[in-house]
Design a protein around this motif. Sequence first.
Motif, PDB file in Angstrom:
ATOM      1  N   ALA A 498       0.834  -1.214   0.000  1.00 21.35           N
ATOM      2  CA  ALA A 498       0.000   0.000   0.000  1.00 21.35           C
ATOM      3  C   ALA A 498       0.865   1.259   0.000  1.00 21.35           C
ATOM      4  O   ALA A 498       0.622   2.210  -0.754  1.00 21.35           O
ATOM      5  CB  ALA A 498      -0.937  -0.006   1.205  1.00 21.35           C
ATOM      6  N   CYS A 499       1.863   1.272   0.846  1.00 25.39           N
ATOM      7  CA  CYS A 499       2.719   2.465   0.930  1.00 25.39           C
ATOM      8  C   CYS A 499       3.475   2.649  -0.394  1.00 25.39           C
ATOM      9  O   CYS A 499       3.592   3.762  -0.903  1.00 25.39           O
ATOM     10  CB  CYS A 499       3.687   2.308   2.097  1.00 25.39           C
ATOM     11  N   ARG A 500       3.928   1.530  -0.939  1.00 27.31           N
ATOM     12  CA  ARG A 500       4.722   1.601  -2.171  1.00 27.31           C
ATOM     13  C   ARG A 500       3.916   2.205  -3.326  1.00 27.31           C
ATOM     14  O   ARG A 500       4.394   3.085  -4.042  1.00 27.31           O
ATOM     15  CB  ARG A 500       5.181   0.183  -2.517  1.00 27.31           C
ATOM     16  N   ILE A 501       2.692   1.707  -3.490  1.00 28.15           N
ATOM     17  CA  ILE A 501       1.915   2.216  -4.644  1.00 28.15           C
ATOM     18  C   ILE A 501       1.600   3.704  -4.461  1.00 28.15           C
ATOM     19  O   ILE A 501       1.682   4.493  -5.404  1.00 28.15           O
ATOM     20  CB  ILE A 501       0.632   1.384  -4.890  1.00 28.15           C
ATOM     21  N   LEU A 502       1.287   4.094  -3.236  1.00 31.09           N
ATOM     22  CA  LEU A 502       0.929   5.506  -3.043  1.00 31.09           C
ATOM     23  C   LEU A 502       2.155   6.407  -3.117  1.00 31.09           C
ATOM     24  O   LEU A 502       2.067   7.542  -3.609  1.00 31.09           O
ATOM     25  CB  LEU A 502       0.188   5.685  -1.713  1.00 31.09           C
ATOM     26  N   GLN A 503       3.301   5.911  -2.670  1.00 34.29           N
ATOM     27  CA  GLN A 503       4.527   6.692  -2.849  1.00 34.29           C
ATOM     28  C   GLN A 503       4.794   6.914  -4.336  1.00 34.29           C
ATOM     29  O   GLN A 503       5.239   7.965  -4.753  1.00 34.29           O
ATOM     30  CB  GLN A 503       5.728   5.960  -2.226  1.00 34.29           C
ATOM     31  N   HIS A 504       4.495   5.890  -5.136  1.00 37.04           N
ATOM     32  CA  HIS A 504       4.738   5.998  -6.572  1.00 37.04           C
ATOM     33  C   HIS A 504       3.729   6.933  -7.245  1.00 37.04           C
ATOM     34  O   HIS A 504       4.078   7.686  -8.159  1.00 37.04           O
ATOM     35  CB  HIS A 504       4.662   4.599  -7.207  1.00 37.04           C
ATOM     36  N   LEU A 505       2.486   6.882  -6.793  1.00 34.12           N
ATOM     37  CA  LEU A 505       1.441   7.650  -7.487  1.00 34.12           C
ATOM     38  C   LEU A 505       1.287   9.077  -6.968  1.00 34.12           C
ATOM     39  O   LEU A 505       0.764   9.932  -7.685  1.00 34.12           O
ATOM     40  CB  LEU A 505       0.089   6.926  -7.380  1.00 34.12           C
ATOM     41  N   CYS A 506       1.694   9.346  -5.760  1.00 35.63           N
ATOM     42  CA  CYS A 506       1.490  10.681  -5.191  1.00 35.63           C
ATOM     43  C   CYS A 506       2.774  11.510  -5.302  1.00 35.63           C
ATOM     44  O   CYS A 506       3.867  10.998  -5.069  1.00 35.63           O
ATOM     45  CB  CYS A 506       1.107  10.590  -3.716  1.00 35.63           C
ATOM     46  N   ALA A 507       2.605  12.791  -5.599  1.00 35.55           N
ATOM     47  CA  ALA A 507       3.787  13.643  -5.730  1.00 35.55           C
ATOM     48  C   ALA A 507       4.362  14.023  -4.366  1.00 35.55           C
ATOM     49  O   ALA A 507       5.538  14.345  -4.251  1.00 35.55           O
ATOM     50  CB  ALA A 507       3.424  14.898  -6.517  1.00 35.55           C
ATOM     51  N   ASN A 508       3.542  13.989  -3.343  1.00 42.50           N
ATOM     52  CA  ASN A 508       4.019  14.303  -1.996  1.00 42.50           C
ATOM     53  C   ASN A 508       4.439  13.020  -1.277  1.00 42.50           C
ATOM     54  O   ASN A 508       4.099  11.909  -1.737  1.00 42.50           O
ATOM     55  CB  ASN A 508       2.905  15.000  -1.210  1.00 42.50           C
ATOM     56  N   THR A 509       5.110  13.145  -0.155  1.00 45.89           N
ATOM     57  CA  THR A 509       5.484  11.960   0.617  1.00 45.89           C
ATOM     58  C   THR A 509       4.300  11.490   1.450  1.00 45.89           C
ATOM     59  O   THR A 509       3.761  12.259   2.254  1.00 45.89           O
ATOM     60  CB  THR A 509       6.638  12.296   1.586  1.00 45.89           C
ATOM     61  N   ILE A 510       3.928  10.258   1.241  1.00 41.08           N
ATOM     62  CA  ILE A 510       2.834   9.737   2.075  1.00 41.08           C
ATOM     63  C   ILE A 510       3.358   8.699   3.070  1.00 41.08           C
ATOM     64  O   ILE A 510       2.592   8.178   3.868  1.00 41.08           O
ATOM     65  CB  ILE A 510       1.660   9.197   1.222  1.00 41.08           C
ATOM     66  N   ASP A 511       4.664   8.450   3.000  1.00 40.00           N
ATOM     67  CA  ASP A 511       5.264   7.524   3.975  1.00 40.00           C
ATOM     68  C   ASP A 511       5.546   8.310   5.260  1.00 40.00           C
ATOM     69  O   ASP A 511       6.685   8.629   5.578  1.00 40.00           O
ATOM     70  CB  ASP A 511       6.552   6.929   3.388  1.00 40.00           C
ATOM     71  N   VAL A 512       4.475   8.625   5.955  1.00 39.93           N
ATOM     72  CA  VAL A 512       4.540   9.482   7.151  1.00 39.93           C
ATOM     73  C   VAL A 512       4.086   8.658   8.358  1.00 39.93           C
ATOM     74  O   VAL A 512       3.648   7.510   8.208  1.00 39.93           O
ATOM     75  CB  VAL A 512       3.614  10.704   6.979  1.00 39.93           C
ATOM     76  N   ARG A 561      -5.701   0.308 -11.826  1.00 39.97           N
ATOM     77  CA  ARG A 561      -4.913   0.098 -13.047  1.00 39.97           C
ATOM     78  C   ARG A 561      -3.424   0.081 -12.707  1.00 39.97           C
ATOM     79  O   ARG A 561      -2.679  -0.759 -13.192  1.00 39.97           O
ATOM     80  CB  ARG A 561      -5.186   1.208 -14.071  1.00 39.97           C
ATOM     81  N   TRP A 562      -2.990   1.003 -11.843  1.00 37.63           N
ATOM     82  CA  TRP A 562      -1.563   1.036 -11.502  1.00 37.63           C
ATOM     83  C   TRP A 562      -1.183  -0.155 -10.638  1.00 37.63           C
ATOM     84  O   TRP A 562      -0.088  -0.697 -10.760  1.00 37.63           O
ATOM     85  CB  TRP A 562      -1.207   2.376 -10.847  1.00 37.63           C
ATOM     86  N   ARG A 563      -2.093  -0.570  -9.778  1.00 40.45           N
ATOM     87  CA  ARG A 563      -1.811  -1.782  -8.985  1.00 40.45           C
ATOM     88  C   ARG A 563      -1.560  -2.964  -9.917  1.00 40.45           C
ATOM     89  O   ARG A 563      -0.588  -3.700  -9.753  1.00 40.45           O
ATOM     90  CB  ARG A 563      -2.987  -2.097  -8.059  1.00 40.45           C
ATOM     91  N   ASP A 564      -2.430  -3.106 -10.930  1.00 37.54           N
ATOM     92  CA  ASP A 564      -2.291  -4.237 -11.842  1.00 37.54           C
ATOM     93  C   ASP A 564      -1.040  -4.093 -12.713  1.00 37.54           C
ATOM     94  O   ASP A 564      -0.327  -5.058 -12.959  1.00 37.54           O
ATOM     95  CB  ASP A 564      -3.537  -4.378 -12.724  1.00 37.54           C
ATOM     96  N   THR A 565      -0.796  -2.871 -13.171  1.00 39.23           N
ATOM     97  CA  THR A 565       0.384  -2.646 -14.023  1.00 39.23           C
ATOM     98  C   THR A 565       1.670  -2.957 -13.255  1.00 39.23           C
ATOM     99  O   THR A 565       2.590  -3.580 -13.779  1.00 39.23           O
ATOM    100  CB  THR A 565       0.421  -1.175 -14.503  1.00 39.23           C
ATOM    101  N   LEU A 566       1.708  -2.516 -12.009  1.00 40.23           N
ATOM    102  CA  LEU A 566       2.945  -2.701 -11.223  1.00 40.23           C
ATOM    103  C   LEU A 566       2.967  -4.045 -10.493  1.00 40.23           C
ATOM    104  O   LEU A 566       3.946  -4.373  -9.826  1.00 40.23           O
ATOM    105  CB  LEU A 566       3.076  -1.562 -10.192  1.00 40.23           C
ATOM    106  N   GLU A 567       1.870  -4.788 -10.623  1.00 37.84           N
ATOM    107  CA  GLU A 567       1.723  -6.107  -9.984  1.00 37.84           C
ATOM    108  C   GLU A 567       2.034  -6.029  -8.493  1.00 37.84           C
ATOM    109  O   GLU A 567       2.907  -6.724  -7.976  1.00 37.84           O
ATOM    110  CB  GLU A 567       2.623  -7.131 -10.692  1.00 37.84           C
ATOM    111  N   LEU A 568       1.294  -5.149  -7.814  1.00 42.69           N
ATOM    112  CA  LEU A 568       1.528  -4.961  -6.378  1.00 42.69           C
ATOM    113  C   LEU A 568       0.424  -5.614  -5.555  1.00 42.69           C
ATOM    114  O   LEU A 568      -0.698  -5.783  -6.028  1.00 42.69           O
ATOM    115  CB  LEU A 568       1.591  -3.465  -6.063  1.00 42.69           C
ATOM    116  N   LYS A 569       0.763  -5.954  -4.326  1.00 40.16           N
ATOM    117  CA  LYS A 569      -0.215  -6.583  -3.423  1.00 40.16           C
ATOM    118  C   LYS A 569      -0.911  -5.480  -2.618  1.00 40.16           C
ATOM    119  O   LYS A 569      -0.430  -5.054  -1.559  1.00 40.16           O
ATOM    120  CB  LYS A 569       0.508  -7.547  -2.473  1.00 40.16           C
TER     121      LYS A 569
END
Length: 816
Positions: A498-512, A561-569
Amino acid sequence: MASETASIVIIGGGAIGLGVAYHLAKRGAEDVVLLERNQLTSGTSWHAAGIVGPLRSSINLTRLAIYATELFQSLEEETGQSTGYRQTGGLWLAQSQARLTELKRIAAMGELTGLDARIVSPGHVHDLIPHMRTDDLAGALWVSEDGQANPVDVCMAYAKGARAGGVKIREGVDVIGIATDWGAIRTVRTRDGENIRCNKLIVCGGAWSRHLGTMAGIPIPLQAVEHMYIVTESMSDLASPFPVVRDLDGRIYLKEDAGKLVLGGFEPDAKVWDPLGPEGDRPFLELPEDWEQFEPFMMAGLNRYPGLETAGVQHFMNGPESFTPDTRQLMGESPRIKGFFVAAGFNSIGLMSSAGVGKVMADWLIDGAAPMDLWDVDIARFEPVSAAPRFLAARIPEAVSDQFAMHWPFKQKTTGRGLRRSPLHCSFEAAGAVFGAPTEWERPLWFATDQDERTFDYSYGAQCWWGAAAREAEATRNRVALYELTPFTKIDVSGPDACRILQHLCANTIDVEEGRAVYTQMLNARGGIEADVTVTRTGETAFRIVSGAATRWKDVAWLKRWRDTLELKVEIVDASSSEAVVGVMGPRSRDLLSAVSGANFSNGAFPFSTAQAIDIGMAIVRATRVSFVGELGWELYVPNEFAEHVHEALVGAGVDFGIAHAGHFCLDACRIEKGFRHWGHDIGPDDTPLEAGLGFAVAWDKPGGFLGRDALLRQRERGVVRKLVLFKVDDGDGGPPLLLHDEPVYRSGKLVGQTTSGARGFRTGDNLCLATVALADIPAQEFLAGDFEVSVAGGTYRATPLKKPAYDPSGARMRG
Ligand SMILES: Cc1cc2nc3c(=O)[nH]c(=O)nc-3n(C[C@H](O)[C@H](O)[C@H](O)COP(=O)(O)OP(=O)(O)OC[C@H]3O[C@@H](n4cnc5c(N)ncnc54)[C@H](O)[C@@H]3O)c2cc1C
C-alpha cells in the motif's frame, strides 16, 4: 466456430465509429476491425441535419469541434469523396436581455478559442436574412465558422480513408456478446457464431450502446428519443448563403439545404424511444411523422420565418438520437473493465463531433491515456445508477430540453432528483436546506430561514442565495458551522504494498507516521494532475484517500490500473457509500467538539493535518483536522448508522456556541477566498502542480521518485509558461460581476488567459476568481505586476493578482 483476432474492435458503423476508424488508420494502428450489423450510416447518422457548429460548452470541446471544420475540407482532398462541407456562418438569436447575456458569455468562449464569434444587432441579422423576423430580438451571436456537411458523405469519406489505412470494415455483422476475463476485454461474439479475440474494443453503437454495454456489465447512461425536423419544398428568396439559425428561445433551428429550409428543434417533452423495440434493429429506420409533437416547432418557425407559411413540406424526418443525463457525450475507457472504450450519447451533435472524437479516441485507444483533459465527457463521471432505465426515462426529456433552454448559472436539474441522499438528508432538510444535485447527490446548497428564501430564482446578476450564504460564512468565521461533506469519495488502500503504490502515485510523501494526513496530487506521465486528494495513514499498511464526489470511479480505476500494471499486493476498497461526513468548521469548533467528546482537541494533542478515532456522543468516528474553508475545523467520518446520532449531539451542544448549518455555495466561496484549487475546474490532467501553484506539495527528492516526476523536473528547469493565479476583481458601474469560469483575462489589453472558477467572498467582501494566464516569456513577478482586466458578459473589470490568499493569508486561523 470461426474465430479471428484483432487489436481493436470498433462496434458501430455510424459517424462516430467511422471517425474513430479513420483516425486509427491515420495513427497506423494494425488489425483494426469495424463491425456494423446493417449498412454503414444506417443507424442514426444518415438522419443528421448536418449542422456543424464548433462553439461548444468548454474550451477543450470547442477545440475538438473546430477540428471538424478543418478535417471535413481536407478529407475531400484526401479521399476524393465529397463531404458536402460548407461554411455558412451561424446566428444564435436572443429574444431577451438574459439570453443576450448568456450569448455574450458564449461569445467569450469563441474569443478564447480563436473563433470569430461576436454579438450583432437585430438590424445586422435583418441584413443577413432579410425575410426573417427580427423585431422581437434583443440581439444575436454571429459565429463565422458555423456551417454544414452531408452526413452520409462524411461517413463515406471516413470509410474510404479508413480502408485505405488498412481498417477492415465488415457490414452485416451483429455483435451479440462481449466476454471479459479478470476485469479485461477478451472476446466479441457475433450472431453468426464468430468469436473475435481482442484486448480493446470501442462501443460506437449510438442509441444501441446501452444495450451493448450490458453485454459486458458496463452501465452506459444514455437514452434515445425521437428527434425530428422537416424539409420544405424549394423556396424562393432564401438568403444566400443562409446562415444556420438557432432561435434558442423558440427552441428551433433553421438551415438551408439545396434551396429548401430545414426546421427542427428541442422540445421540453421529448418522446423516449426504445431501441430494443419491434423496429429497433431496422436499418435506415424512419419513425412515424408526429405533427402534434412538431406543432410548437412549426409555430415558432412560422413566427421566425413567415415565408414558411406558403412553403410545402417535402419531408418529415424523425429519427432516434441518444441523449445523456447531463447533455454531454460519453467517452473514454470504462473505469470498470480494462480495454472497454465508449464513444456514444452525442445529444444531437454526433456528426460535427465525429472528427475530434475520432481523433482523441484513436489516441486514447493506442496510447492507453487520454491525450488531453476530457473529464467533461469522460464516462467515468457517471455512477452506474445513472444508467438505470427509470432514471434515464425521467431525466432525458430534460436533457433534450436543456439544449436550447437558458443555461443559468448554478442551474439545477429538476428531474431524476432525490436519488442519492445522505443519512443526514432529512435532518438537513429540517434545518432549512435547499438542495441541488450535482453528481445526483442531494446536497444542501444553502439553508433558508423562511419560505421566500427557499425559491431558487436564477439570474446572471446578484444571486438569490447570497444573503443566506453570507450568513453562513459569518457563522463559519465567527462561531461554528456544520457542512454536509458526505458525497466525498473515500477509498481505503491497504496491504503489504500500500505504501509503495501511493509513494509511486502521489507527488508528496505519504510515507509518514500513522495518523498524519497529507495533501497531495496524483500525476500522469506528463506531470498533469489526475487527482487532488488527501491521504491519511491509518495504519502501518493502511491508508484512506479522500477526494471530490465526482471523481469516485475515476480515482478507484486509476489506483486499480496502476496496482495491476505494477503487480503490487494492494487491496483497494471504495468506502464512499459507507460513511457520512460532517465538516465542523469555525473558531468555536474546538469548544463544540470538546463538549460532545472526551478527546483532546488542543493543538498539541490534535495538530493540523492529523487524524484520530474519537468519540462524539456515544459514537466512535474518525476525525481529520483539515479545512476546505480555511478555519479551525475537523471533518468527521461517521459510519452511516451513527450519522443522525452524531448530528444530534453536535446540534444539541452547538446551541451554546451559536452553531449554524452551511451549504455548498458558502463552502465554494470560502475555498476560493483561501485560493484552494478545485479539481475539474481549476486543475486537471493538463495542469502540472508547478503551473497550478502547488509546488509546495511536491516531494522532489523522495526515495524512488514518483509518476510524472521526470516531466515535472524538465518543466522546473525550463520554467512554466502559464500559471494559475488568484485575482481580486473590482466592481463595475452595475455592481459586482458574476464570476463563473471561462471569462477572458487581459494584460495591458492583450488576451492572456481565462478564469477557471469564481465567487463572491463573503468573509472578505471581495469578488474573486482563479484564472490560468500565459506568461509568454515574461518572468512571473514582472508579468503579475502588469495591468489586468477580466471580461464578464461583455463588460470589463479591473483585476488585481493576489500573491497570497484573500482570507487569512498566513493560515493562522486554520492552524490556530
Ligand atoms: C433528426 C436528427 C437530426 C440531427 N442533426 C444533427 C446535426 O445537424 N448535426 C450533428 O452533428 N448531429 C446531428 N444529429 C445527431 C447525429 O446524427 C448523431 O449524434 C450521430 O449520427 C451519432 O452517430 P453514431 O455513430 O454514434 O450512431 P449511429 O449512426 O446510430 O451508429 C451506430 C451504429 O451501430 C450499429 N450497431 C448497433 N448495435 C450493433 C451491434 N450489436 N452490432 C453491430 N453494430 C451495431 C448500428 O446499426 C448503427 O449503424 C441528428 C440526429 C437526428 C436523429
